[in-house]
Design a protein around this motif. Structure first.
Motif, PDB file in Angstrom:
ATOM      1  N   ARG A  42     -59.932   7.133 -11.363  1.00  0.00           N
ATOM      2  CA  ARG A  42     -59.156   8.215 -10.665  1.00  0.00           C
ATOM      3  C   ARG A  42     -58.628   9.543 -11.512  1.00  0.00           C
ATOM      4  O   ARG A  42     -57.869  10.275 -11.361  1.00  0.00           O
ATOM      5  CB  ARG A  42     -57.842   7.722 -10.025  1.00  0.00           C
ATOM      6  CG  ARG A  42     -58.164   6.714  -8.886  1.00  0.00           C
ATOM      7  CD  ARG A  42     -56.751   5.870  -8.677  1.00  0.00           C
ATOM      8  NE  ARG A  42     -56.725   5.095  -7.658  1.00  0.00           N
ATOM      9  CZ  ARG A  42     -57.444   3.966  -7.733  1.00  0.00           C
ATOM     10  NH1 ARG A  42     -57.816   3.361  -9.088  1.00  0.00           N
ATOM     11  NH2 ARG A  42     -57.718   3.088  -6.638  1.00  0.00           N
ATOM     12  N   THR A  43     -59.594   9.882 -12.548  1.00  0.00           N
ATOM     13  CA  THR A  43     -59.354  10.420 -13.867  1.00  0.00           C
ATOM     14  C   THR A  43     -59.596  12.012 -13.252  1.00  0.00           C
ATOM     15  O   THR A  43     -59.019  12.910 -13.705  1.00  0.00           O
ATOM     16  CB  THR A  43     -60.337  10.635 -14.783  1.00  0.00           C
ATOM     17  OG1 THR A  43     -61.721  10.644 -14.299  1.00  0.00           O
ATOM     18  CG2 THR A  43     -60.162   9.205 -15.582  1.00  0.00           C
ATOM     19  N   ALA A  44     -60.029  12.387 -11.980  1.00  0.00           N
ATOM     20  CA  ALA A  44     -60.042  13.932 -11.705  1.00  0.00           C
ATOM     21  C   ALA A  44     -58.433  14.270 -11.068  1.00  0.00           C
ATOM     22  O   ALA A  44     -58.263  15.383 -11.242  1.00  0.00           O
ATOM     23  CB  ALA A  44     -60.824  13.878 -10.188  1.00  0.00           C
ATOM     24  N   TYR A  45     -57.513  13.333 -10.777  1.00  0.00           N
ATOM     25  CA  TYR A  45     -56.204  13.823 -10.625  1.00  0.00           C
ATOM     26  C   TYR A  45     -55.206  12.760 -11.140  1.00  0.00           C
ATOM     27  O   TYR A  45     -54.077  13.016 -11.010  1.00  0.00           O
ATOM     28  CB  TYR A  45     -56.025  13.757  -9.052  1.00  0.00           C
ATOM     29  CG  TYR A  45     -56.247  12.494  -8.204  1.00  0.00           C
ATOM     30  CD1 TYR A  45     -55.407  11.397  -8.021  1.00  0.00           C
ATOM     31  CD2 TYR A  45     -57.674  12.063  -7.805  1.00  0.00           C
ATOM     32  CE1 TYR A  45     -55.732  10.360  -7.603  1.00  0.00           C
ATOM     33  CE2 TYR A  45     -58.042  10.944  -7.356  1.00  0.00           C
ATOM     34  CZ  TYR A  45     -57.064   9.928  -6.954  1.00  0.00           C
ATOM     35  OH  TYR A  45     -57.283   8.628  -6.172  1.00  0.00           O
ATOM     36  N   THR A  46     -55.501  12.017 -11.938  1.00  0.00           N
ATOM     37  CA  THR A  46     -54.696  10.945 -12.509  1.00  0.00           C
ATOM     38  C   THR A  46     -54.751  10.940 -14.167  1.00  0.00           C
ATOM     39  O   THR A  46     -55.787  10.831 -14.964  1.00  0.00           O
ATOM     40  CB  THR A  46     -54.713   9.611 -12.135  1.00  0.00           C
ATOM     41  OG1 THR A  46     -54.780   9.567 -10.684  1.00  0.00           O
ATOM     42  CG2 THR A  46     -53.651   8.553 -12.520  1.00  0.00           C
ATOM     43  N   THR A  47     -53.667  11.055 -14.778  1.00  0.00           N
ATOM     44  CA  THR A  47     -53.512  11.105 -16.262  1.00  0.00           C
ATOM     45  C   THR A  47     -52.787   9.785 -16.593  1.00  0.00           C
ATOM     46  O   THR A  47     -51.777   9.638 -16.213  1.00  0.00           O
ATOM     47  CB  THR A  47     -52.822  12.221 -16.900  1.00  0.00           C
ATOM     48  OG1 THR A  47     -53.533  13.625 -16.390  1.00  0.00           O
ATOM     49  CG2 THR A  47     -52.721  12.306 -18.441  1.00  0.00           C
ATOM     50  N   LEU A  48     -53.356   9.130 -17.547  1.00  0.00           N
ATOM     51  CA  LEU A  48     -52.978   7.871 -18.438  1.00  0.00           C
ATOM     52  C   LEU A  48     -51.913   8.307 -19.467  1.00  0.00           C
ATOM     53  O   LEU A  48     -52.459   8.953 -20.320  1.00  0.00           O
ATOM     54  CB  LEU A  48     -53.928   6.879 -18.627  1.00  0.00           C
ATOM     55  CG  LEU A  48     -53.594   5.575 -19.377  1.00  0.00           C
ATOM     56  CD1 LEU A  48     -52.826   4.777 -18.184  1.00  0.00           C
ATOM     57  CD2 LEU A  48     -54.573   4.745 -19.817  1.00  0.00           C
TER      58      LEU A  48
END
Length: 84
Positions: A42-48
């Motif tokens: 979900r890297t398009a809208y989520t930052t770890l």
């Protein structure tokens, strides 16, 4: 999809002085890995945010909760993650 401009920050658990398994056999490392795996798709809208890199056990008052100075360190890390 309903909110295409929404951003999600997912933080893994911070360190604890004792990171043994819980009653289900899961460790904080297991939870960190599961959160990282969920974010990876979900890297398009989520930052770890790697919670384990924010504090050290020296920042903890009782092995779990941050000291006053630890909260200052944590707040600085959150500001950096949010690019504030």
């Amino acid at each position: 999809v309903a909110l295409p401009s929404a951003l999600i920050y997912a933080q893994t658990p911070v360190v604890r002085s004792a990171e043994g398994a819980n009653g289900f056999g899961s460790t904080l490392g297991d939870y960190r890995a599961a959160i990282a795996a969920a974010v990876s798709s979900r890297t398009a809208y989520t930052t770890l945010v790697d919670g384990a890199s924010i504090l050290t056990t020296g920042d903890l008052a009782d092995g779990v909760h941050p000291t006053t100075a630890g909260f200052v360190v944590y707040a600085a890390a959150v500001k950096t993650a949010l690019e504030l």
